[in-house]
Design a protein around this motif. Sequence first.
Motif, PDB file in Angstrom:
ATOM      1  N   GLN A 152     -10.012  -7.987  -7.262  1.00 15.80           N
ATOM      2  CA  GLN A 152     -10.414  -8.590  -5.994  1.00 15.80           C
ATOM      3  C   GLN A 152      -9.391  -8.247  -4.893  1.00 15.80           C
ATOM      4  OE1 GLN A 152     -10.496 -12.927  -5.870  1.00 15.80           O
ATOM      5  NE2 GLN A 152     -12.374 -12.837  -4.658  1.00 15.80           N
ATOM      6  N   SER A 153      -8.115  -8.353  -5.220  1.00 18.18           N
ATOM      7  CA  SER A 153      -7.074  -8.023  -4.244  1.00 18.18           C
ATOM      8  C   SER A 153      -7.088  -6.535  -3.903  1.00 18.18           C
ATOM      9  CB  SER A 153      -5.692  -8.428  -4.774  1.00 18.18           C
ATOM     10  OG  SER A 153      -5.595  -9.826  -4.850  1.00 18.18           O
ATOM     11  N   PHE A 154      -7.364  -5.685  -4.883  1.00 18.90           N
ATOM     12  CA  PHE A 154      -7.449  -4.245  -4.645  1.00 18.90           C
ATOM     13  C   PHE A 154      -8.492  -3.947  -3.566  1.00 18.90           C
ATOM     14  CE2 PHE A 154      -9.391  -0.099  -5.822  1.00 18.90           C
ATOM     15  CZ  PHE A 154      -8.292   0.724  -5.578  1.00 18.90           C
ATOM     16  N   HIS A 155      -9.673  -4.533  -3.719  1.00 13.97           N
ATOM     17  CA  HIS A 155     -10.746  -4.297  -2.751  1.00 13.97           C
ATOM     18  C   HIS A 155     -10.423  -4.926  -1.394  1.00 13.97           C
ATOM     19  CE1 HIS A 155     -13.158  -2.254  -5.673  1.00 13.97           C
ATOM     20  NE2 HIS A 155     -13.070  -3.281  -6.499  1.00 13.97           N
ATOM     21  N   ARG A 156      -9.807  -6.117  -1.406  1.00 15.02           N
ATOM     22  CA  ARG A 156      -9.437  -6.757  -0.132  1.00 15.02           C
ATOM     23  C   ARG A 156      -8.386  -5.946   0.606  1.00 15.02           C
ATOM     24  NH1 ARG A 156      -9.095 -13.119  -1.818  1.00 15.02           N
ATOM     25  NH2 ARG A 156     -11.336 -13.506  -1.729  1.00 15.02           N
ATOM     26  N   MET A 157      -7.386  -5.436  -0.122  1.00 18.62           N
ATOM     27  CA  MET A 157      -6.348  -4.628   0.527  1.00 18.62           C
ATOM     28  C   MET A 157      -6.946  -3.357   1.114  1.00 18.62           C
ATOM     29  SD  MET A 157      -3.032  -4.884  -1.938  1.00 18.62           S
ATOM     30  CE  MET A 157      -2.410  -6.459  -2.497  1.00 18.62           C
ATOM     31  N   GLN A 158      -7.844  -2.714   0.359  1.00 24.08           N
ATOM     32  CA  GLN A 158      -8.471  -1.479   0.850  1.00 24.08           C
ATOM     33  C   GLN A 158      -9.278  -1.728   2.119  1.00 24.08           C
ATOM     34  OE1 GLN A 158     -10.601  -0.100  -2.714  1.00 24.08           O
ATOM     35  NE2 GLN A 158      -9.294   1.719  -2.626  1.00 24.08           N
ATOM     36  N   SER A 159      -9.956  -2.864   2.183  1.00 27.97           N
ATOM     37  CA  SER A 159     -10.790  -3.140   3.357  1.00 27.97           C
ATOM     38  C   SER A 159     -10.005  -3.757   4.511  1.00 27.97           C
ATOM     39  CB  SER A 159     -11.966  -4.048   2.974  1.00 27.97           C
ATOM     40  OG  SER A 159     -11.490  -5.312   2.556  1.00 27.97           O
ATOM     41  N   THR A 160      -8.786  -4.206   4.251  1.00 36.63           N
ATOM     42  CA  THR A 160      -7.981  -4.858   5.289  1.00 36.63           C
ATOM     43  C   THR A 160      -6.965  -3.920   5.922  1.00 36.63           C
ATOM     44  OG1 THR A 160      -8.205  -6.983   4.137  1.00 36.63           O
ATOM     45  CG2 THR A 160      -6.430  -6.814   5.762  1.00 36.63           C
ATOM     46  N   PHE A 161      -6.390  -3.027   5.129  1.00 33.88           N
ATOM     47  CA  PHE A 161      -5.296  -2.181   5.599  1.00 33.88           C
ATOM     48  C   PHE A 161      -5.651  -0.704   5.489  1.00 33.88           C
ATOM     49  CE2 PHE A 161      -3.312  -6.063   3.830  1.00 33.88           C
ATOM     50  CZ  PHE A 161      -2.797  -6.574   5.007  1.00 33.88           C
ATOM     51  N   ASP A 162      -4.980   0.112   6.306  1.00 32.48           N
ATOM     52  CA  ASP A 162      -5.174   1.559   6.277  1.00 32.48           C
ATOM     53  C   ASP A 162      -4.235   2.247   5.297  1.00 32.48           C
ATOM     54  OD1 ASP A 162      -7.121   1.380   8.278  1.00 32.48           O
ATOM     55  OD2 ASP A 162      -5.609   1.498   9.865  1.00 32.48           O
ATOM     56  N   ASN A 163      -3.261   1.522   4.766  1.00 32.36           N
ATOM     57  CA  ASN A 163      -2.273   2.090   3.855  1.00 32.36           C
ATOM     58  C   ASN A 163      -2.912   2.391   2.501  1.00 32.36           C
ATOM     59  OD1 ASN A 163      -1.122  -0.359   5.530  1.00 32.36           O
ATOM     60  ND2 ASN A 163       0.462   1.202   5.456  1.00 32.36           N
ATOM     61  N   PRO A 164      -2.345   3.354   1.763  1.00 31.33           N
ATOM     62  CA  PRO A 164      -2.827   3.609   0.404  1.00 31.33           C
ATOM     63  C   PRO A 164      -2.654   2.356  -0.462  1.00 31.33           C
ATOM     64  CG  PRO A 164      -1.232   5.281   1.079  1.00 31.33           C
ATOM     65  CD  PRO A 164      -1.247   4.239   2.139  1.00 31.33           C
ATOM     66  N   VAL A 165      -3.605   2.125  -1.353  1.00 30.26           N
ATOM     67  CA  VAL A 165      -3.561   0.971  -2.249  1.00 30.26           C
ATOM     68  C   VAL A 165      -3.693   1.462  -3.684  1.00 30.26           C
ATOM     69  CG1 VAL A 165      -4.615  -1.244  -2.872  1.00 30.26           C
ATOM     70  CG2 VAL A 165      -4.651  -0.478  -0.484  1.00 30.26           C
ATOM     71  N   ILE A 166      -2.832   0.966  -4.543  1.00 32.87           N
ATOM     72  CA  ILE A 166      -2.843   1.273  -5.973  1.00 32.87           C
ATOM     73  C   ILE A 166      -3.189   0.000  -6.722  1.00 32.87           C
ATOM     74  CG2 ILE A 166      -1.401   1.966  -7.938  1.00 32.87           C
ATOM     75  CD1 ILE A 166       0.324   3.546  -5.944  1.00 32.87           C
ATOM     76  N   PHE A 167      -3.881   0.131  -7.826  1.00 31.85           N
ATOM     77  CA  PHE A 167      -4.244  -1.018  -8.662  1.00 31.85           C
ATOM     78  C   PHE A 167      -3.466  -0.947  -9.965  1.00 31.85           C
ATOM     79  CE2 PHE A 167      -7.764  -2.871 -11.517  1.00 31.85           C
ATOM     80  CZ  PHE A 167      -7.299  -4.163 -11.354  1.00 31.85           C
ATOM     81  N   THR A 168      -2.684  -1.972 -10.244  1.00 32.17           N
ATOM     82  CA  THR A 168      -1.915  -2.034 -11.489  1.00 32.17           C
ATOM     83  C   THR A 168      -1.736  -3.492 -11.869  1.00 32.17           C
ATOM     84  OG1 THR A 168       0.073  -1.216 -12.605  1.00 32.17           O
ATOM     85  CG2 THR A 168       0.365  -2.042 -10.388  1.00 32.17           C
ATOM     86  N   PRO A 169      -1.534  -3.780 -13.142  1.00 31.78           N
ATOM     87  CA  PRO A 169      -1.346  -5.183 -13.542  1.00 31.78           C
ATOM     88  C   PRO A 169      -0.076  -5.782 -12.952  1.00 31.78           C
ATOM     89  CG  PRO A 169      -1.795  -3.800 -15.449  1.00 31.78           C
ATOM     90  CD  PRO A 169      -1.576  -2.885 -14.283  1.00 31.78           C
ATOM     91  N   ASP A 170      -0.009  -7.088 -13.001  1.00 29.54           N
ATOM     92  CA  ASP A 170       1.171  -7.832 -12.573  1.00 29.54           C
ATOM     93  C   ASP A 170       2.414  -7.295 -13.278  1.00 29.54           C
ATOM     94  OD1 ASP A 170       3.209  -9.977 -12.454  1.00 29.54           O
ATOM     95  OD2 ASP A 170       1.585 -11.157 -11.593  1.00 29.54           O
TER      96      ASP A 170
END
Length: 178
Positions: A152-170
């Motif tokens: 959920q945070s991965f998708h929110r970050m992608q739609s909120t910011f222009d910066n690259p976003v990586i998905f990884t566990p805590d």
Amino acid sequence: MANFYVNTTEVVHKLPNNDRPKFYMFGVPSYTNMGDQAVSLAERKYIENEFPEYQYIEIIEEDDDYAIPIVQEHLQSSDIIAFTGGGNMGNLYHNHEEARRKVFSTFVNNLTISFPQSIHFEDNEDGEIEKQKSQEAYRKNPNLVLVARDAQSFHRMQSTFDNPVIFTPDMVLYMKPV
């Protein structure tokens, strides 16, 4: 005076003067939330194990304002800037997000990493205002990489910011169970 935590046995008030590249971790918690403490410990172990050529330097969140100009003065192009992970990106914890904005918008010429986070901006006026402030601050840093710790945070970050976003566990999952 900023407290730079260079190792686990002493608090250091001056940055080390050596040729090793530095890995500056801002926003390290000094409060007693054990989950956040565990994340911080896992991050330190990860950097020490996976990037042994770097000297890891922790800066507790309450010292961020004092430390920023000192780090700027000593910063080398090979140094990495990071902000600790957790679940406080957004407008629910203003002090954490404000500290993160300062770090991200200040160190714009170095690789900057936001360690695995959950994000939540409330769907109200405060949430929208704070989201816009974060967008403006993050946008200033072309070297900023955001890391999400859940889908959920991965998708929110992608739609909120222009910066690259990586998905990884805590990061806490880097620790071996005891």
